[in-house]
Structures are given as structure tokens and as C-alpha cells.
Motif scaffolding. Structure first.
Motif, PDB file in Angstrom:
ATOM      1  N   ASP A   1      -7.857  13.341  46.000  1.00 22.53           N
ATOM      2  CA  ASP A   1      -6.653  12.799  46.674  1.00 22.53           C
ATOM      3  C   ASP A   1      -5.895  11.786  45.821  1.00 22.53           C
ATOM      4  N   VAL A   2      -6.784  11.233  44.712  1.00 19.61           N
ATOM      5  CA  VAL A   2      -6.370  10.505  43.781  1.00 19.61           C
ATOM      6  C   VAL A   2      -5.525  10.903  42.630  1.00 19.61           C
ATOM      7  N   THR A   3      -4.309  10.554  42.307  1.00 21.38           N
ATOM      8  CA  THR A   3      -3.235  11.001  41.399  1.00 21.38           C
ATOM      9  C   THR A   3      -3.683  10.405  39.994  1.00 21.38           C
ATOM     10  N   VAL A   4      -4.110  11.162  39.002  1.00 17.41           N
ATOM     11  CA  VAL A   4      -4.624  10.538  37.975  1.00 17.41           C
ATOM     12  C   VAL A   4      -3.427  11.174  36.887  1.00 17.41           C
ATOM     13  N   VAL A   5      -3.147  10.518  35.827  1.00 18.85           N
ATOM     14  CA  VAL A   5      -2.361  10.728  34.864  1.00 18.85           C
ATOM     15  C   VAL A   5      -2.752  10.443  33.514  1.00 18.85           C
ATOM     16  N   ALA A   6      -2.812  10.995  32.440  1.00 19.20           N
ATOM     17  CA  ALA A   6      -3.335  10.616  31.028  1.00 19.20           C
ATOM     18  C   ALA A   6      -2.560   9.853  30.433  1.00 19.20           C
ATOM     19  N   GLY A   7      -2.928   8.634  29.977  1.00 14.54           N
ATOM     20  CA  GLY A   7      -2.268   7.606  29.065  1.00 14.54           C
ATOM     21  C   GLY A   7      -2.277   8.181  27.774  1.00 14.54           C
ATOM     22  N   SER A   8      -1.699   7.456  26.795  1.00 11.96           N
ATOM     23  CA  SER A   8      -1.784   7.588  25.281  1.00 11.96           C
ATOM     24  C   SER A   8      -2.893   7.060  24.607  1.00 11.96           C
ATOM     25  N   GLY A   9      -3.656   6.266  25.262  1.00 12.60           N
ATOM     26  CA  GLY A   9      -4.581   5.875  24.282  1.00 12.60           C
ATOM     27  C   GLY A   9      -4.190   4.430  23.834  1.00 12.60           C
ATOM     28  N   SER A  10      -3.177   4.037  24.028  1.00 16.48           N
ATOM     29  CA  SER A  10      -2.690   2.749  23.588  1.00 16.48           C
ATOM     30  C   SER A  10      -1.941   1.986  24.665  1.00 16.48           C
ATOM     31  N   LEU A  11      -2.089   2.242  25.824  1.00 13.49           N
ATOM     32  CA  LEU A  11      -1.344   1.442  26.859  1.00 13.49           C
ATOM     33  C   LEU A  11      -2.106   0.179  27.449  1.00 13.49           C
ATOM     34  N   PHE A  12      -3.422   0.152  27.359  1.00 10.39           N
ATOM     35  CA  PHE A  12      -4.123  -0.918  27.770  1.00 10.39           C
ATOM     36  C   PHE A  12      -3.789  -1.231  29.164  1.00 10.39           C
ATOM     37  N   TRP A  13      -4.189  -2.426  29.658  1.00  7.45           N
ATOM     38  CA  TRP A  13      -4.197  -2.840  31.154  1.00  7.45           C
ATOM     39  C   TRP A  13      -2.613  -2.850  31.507  1.00  7.45           C
ATOM     40  N   CYS A  14      -1.821  -3.683  30.682  1.00  8.48           N
ATOM     41  CA  CYS A  14      -0.434  -3.837  31.484  1.00  8.48           C
ATOM     42  C   CYS A  14       0.464  -2.715  31.439  1.00  8.48           C
ATOM     43  N   LYS A  15       0.398  -1.928  30.144  1.00  8.30           N
ATOM     44  CA  LYS A  15       1.289  -0.884  30.287  1.00  8.30           C
ATOM     45  C   LYS A  15       0.672   0.383  31.117  1.00  8.30           C
ATOM     46  N   GLY A  16      -0.611   0.464  31.464  1.00  6.13           N
ATOM     47  CA  GLY A  16      -1.281   1.423  32.214  1.00  6.13           C
ATOM     48  C   GLY A  16      -0.920   1.125  33.740  1.00  6.13           C
ATOM     49  N   MET A  17      -0.778  -0.122  33.988  1.00  6.10           N
ATOM     50  CA  MET A  17      -0.521  -0.613  35.427  1.00  6.10           C
ATOM     51  C   MET A  17       1.051  -0.211  35.725  1.00  6.10           C
ATOM     52  N   ASN A  18       1.831  -0.566  34.631  1.00  8.62           N
ATOM     53  CA  ASN A  18       3.243  -0.373  34.620  1.00  8.62           C
ATOM     54  C   ASN A  18       3.334   1.173  34.962  1.00  8.62           C
ATOM     55  N   LEU A  19       2.784   2.090  34.068  1.00  9.20           N
ATOM     56  CA  LEU A  19       2.865   3.438  34.392  1.00  9.20           C
ATOM     57  C   LEU A  19       2.307   3.884  35.599  1.00  9.20           C
ATOM     58  N   ALA A  20       1.278   3.571  36.166  1.00 16.70           N
ATOM     59  CA  ALA A  20       0.857   3.737  37.645  1.00 16.70           C
ATOM     60  C   ALA A  20       1.820   3.325  38.772  1.00 16.70           C
ATOM     61  N   TRP A  21       2.756   1.955  38.433  1.00 11.95           N
ATOM     62  CA  TRP A  21       3.505   1.683  39.676  1.00 11.95           C
ATOM     63  C   TRP A  21       4.838   2.654  39.309  1.00 11.95           C
ATOM     64  N   ARG A  22       5.214   3.165  38.259  1.00  9.30           N
ATOM     65  CA  ARG A  22       6.305   4.077  38.219  1.00  9.30           C
ATOM     66  C   ARG A  22       5.837   5.183  38.808  1.00  9.30           C
ATOM     67  N   MET A  23       4.598   5.869  38.679  1.00  9.08           N
ATOM     68  CA  MET A  23       4.345   7.061  39.351  1.00  9.08           C
ATOM     69  C   MET A  23       4.436   6.852  40.742  1.00  9.08           C
ATOM     70  N   ALA A  24       3.902   5.663  41.348  1.00  5.99           N
ATOM     71  CA  ALA A  24       3.928   5.580  42.877  1.00  5.99           C
ATOM     72  C   ALA A  24       5.276   5.685  43.372  1.00  5.99           C
ATOM     73  N   LEU A  25       6.240   4.859  42.360  1.00  3.12           N
ATOM     74  CA  LEU A  25       7.894   4.840  42.761  1.00  3.12           C
ATOM     75  C   LEU A  25       8.275   6.239  42.861  1.00  3.12           C
ATOM     76  N   ARG A  26       8.108   7.069  41.745  1.00  2.00           N
ATOM     77  CA  ARG A  26       8.478   8.369  41.757  1.00  2.00           C
ATOM     78  C   ARG A  26       7.813   9.308  42.841  1.00  2.00           C
ATOM     79  N   ALA A  27       6.811   8.916  43.336  1.00  2.00           N
ATOM     80  CA  ALA A  27       6.135   9.887  44.391  1.00  2.00           C
ATOM     81  C   ALA A  27       6.926  10.033  45.819  1.00  2.00           C
ATOM     82  N   GLY A  28       8.002   8.995  45.882  1.00  3.57           N
ATOM     83  CA  GLY A  28       9.016   9.242  46.907  1.00  3.57           C
ATOM     84  C   GLY A  28       8.518   8.793  48.171  1.00  3.57           C
ATOM     85  N   ALA A  29       7.148   8.096  48.388  1.00  2.00           N
ATOM     86  CA  ALA A  29       6.992   7.380  49.506  1.00  2.00           C
ATOM     87  C   ALA A  29       7.446   6.266  49.859  1.00  2.00           C
TER      88      ALA A  29
END
Length: 169
Positions: A58-86
């Protein structure tokens, strides 16, 4: 309450799995809580993302580039959640090395619901000896939890932060 849990990880599969197990236990103790986890695996050589998908489909997993680190990774996760449309009520930042107490989500959600909730609600963390390790800093000192929510200016650690939809908007 409908919450998007935002996480990022890198190469610590057992730690991330333990975090997710504790999250699920804590979520079961909060009636009416609806969680969806968005996890960015930033190129883990130990295949953390794959192992998470196997254990928690049930967890939505996306692969990062390997250079996101914590801040950019969290930003991407947030954008994924917003795009999920819930229609999320809140977003929960959760660091993958946090092992939540069984009552942790009930506490942070309860604090949010018992206040006017104009800003984020930050969780405090104690080590095995009861010493503060993360939470809110004011004048470079940890602010000890009192058992009731209060407005506190200061710097926060992002290990467990509940952000209301109004702040996101």
C-alpha cells in the motif's frame, strides 16, 4: 483525518521497514485515521524501495536520482502526495529512522485537533534514557514536552511534523 505520510530513504532497509511497522501499529490505535505513505527511495544500493513494496504494497514508492538527499526527497514525496489527488487534511513528515511509540500518532493528531492548529505540530523524541534528542529548539535548548500542546516559536527538527492542509495551501 486523512493524512499523507511523506518519507525519504537511502540504503537502510531494516530501519525503514521498522519505521513503517511502527507507523502501522500506531495508526491502528487512532479511530478514523486514514494514512497513505509516499516514500522516495533515493537510489538505495540495498534496494530499500523494493523491499518496502514487498512488505507494504500500500506504500507508494518512487525512485530518486541518488542525489536528492533528505530535503529534495521529501519535496518529491510531497509533490507525489499532491498529485495523488486526495483531499488530504494534513501531511506528516516522518524520518525513516523514527520508531514511533504506539500512542504517538494519537498524541500528535489529538494535539492538532485540540488547538486552532494554525501551524505545524512537531513531535518530541526521547532516547532510551529519557534524554531529548529531537523536537523544537528555542535559544539552542530543547523544549521539553509538557503533555499538552502549546505555541512555541523556535527551530524544529523534521523527524515527525504534522502539517495542516491550510499551511500547504
Amino acid at each position: 483525518m486523512k493524512i499523507a505520510v511523506l518519507m525519504t530513504c537511502y540504503n537502510r532497509v531494516e530501519t525503514t521497514l521498522a519505521c513503517l511497522r511502527a507507523l502501522h501499529v500506531a495508526a491502528e490505535r487512532v479511530p478514523g485515521l486514514d494514512l497513505r505513505v509516499f516514500l522516495v527511495d533515493d537510489g538505495s544500493p540495498d534496494a530499500t524501495g523494493v523491499r518496502v513494496m514487498e512488505a507494504f504494497p500500500d506504500v507508494t514508492v518512487v525512485a530518486g536520482s541518488g542525489s536528492l538527499f533528505w530535503c529534495k526527497g521529501m519535496n518529491l514525496a510531497w509533490r507525489m502526495a499532491l498529485r495523488a489527488g486526495a483531499d488530504w487534511d494534513a501531511f506528516l513528515w516522518l524520518n525513516d529512522d523514527v520508531i514511533l511509540d504506539a500512542d504517538a500518532l494519537g498524541g500528535i493528531v489529538g494535539d492538532a485537533e485540540s488547538t486552532e492548529w494554525a501551524g505545524a505540530v512537531v513531535g518530541a523524541f526521547l532516547d532510551g534514557r529519557g534524554k531529548m534528542t529531537y523536537g523544537v529548539l528555542e535559544n539552542w535548548r530543547w523544549i521539553e514536552p509538557t503533555g499538552r500542546p502549546r505555541e512555541t516559536p523556535g527551530d524544529i527538527s523534521g523527524n515527525l511534523v504534522l502539517v495542516p492542509k491550510s499551511v500547504c495551501d
